[in-house]
Design a protein around this motif. Structure first.
Motif, short mmCIF file in Angstrom:
data_model
loop_
_atom_site.label_atom_id
_atom_site.label_comp_id
_atom_site.label_asym_id
_atom_site.label_seq_id
_atom_site.Cartn_x
_atom_site.Cartn_y
_atom_site.Cartn_z
N ALA A 1 -4.76 0.46 -7.53
CA ALA A 1 -4.07 -0.77 -7.93
C ALA A 1 -3.49 -1.48 -6.71
N ALA A 2 -2.92 -0.72 -5.80
CA ALA A 2 -2.35 -1.31 -4.58
C ALA A 2 -3.48 -1.89 -3.72
N TRP A 3 -4.60 -1.21 -3.69
CA TRP A 3 -5.74 -1.69 -2.92
C TRP A 3 -6.21 -3.03 -3.47
N ARG A 4 -6.29 -3.12 -4.81
CA ARG A 4 -6.72 -4.38 -5.42
C ARG A 4 -5.75 -5.51 -5.11
N GLN A 5 -4.46 -5.21 -5.11
CA GLN A 5 -3.46 -6.24 -4.81
C GLN A 5 -3.62 -6.78 -3.41
N GLN A 6 -4.12 -5.97 -2.50
CA GLN A 6 -4.31 -6.41 -1.12
C GLN A 6 -5.65 -7.11 -0.93
N PRO B 1 -6.53 -11.15 -2.97
CA PRO B 1 -6.17 -12.40 -2.29
C PRO B 1 -7.05 -12.68 -1.06
#
Length: 82
Positions: free
Chosen positions: A7-12, A15
């Motif tokens: 999930a953190a990877w997707r947030q980075q 964008p």
């Protein structure tokens, strides 16, 4: 295994991919209608560097102000009623 959670990877990454796709789409439209870019690349990159520097400075200033005004200990929870 070390590294960011999915999930953190997707947030980075999302964008970054969005910005890359928007830039590619804009470049394609400019090419299709035979328009040159509005600024030479070095001017555009200098402007981008300024935007990133300003954003980083504002975030750092906000963190500093918040850490100076945050109460310590359990005093911040004293208004809770159980």
């Amino acid at each position: 295994m070390t590294g960011p959670r999915p999930a953190a990877w997707r947030q980075q990454v999302i964008p970054l991919l969005t910005a890359l796709l928007a830039g590619g789409l804009t470049g394609s439209v400019y090419w299709l209608i035979h328009v040159e870019t509005p600024a030479p690349p070095w001017i555009a990159l200098t402007g981008l560097l300024g935007m990133i520097t300003g954003e980083t400075a504002i975030k750092a200033a906000r963190r500093t102000v918040r850490s100076d005004t945050t109460p310590t200990g359990n005093a911040q929870h004293s208004d809770k009623v159980f």
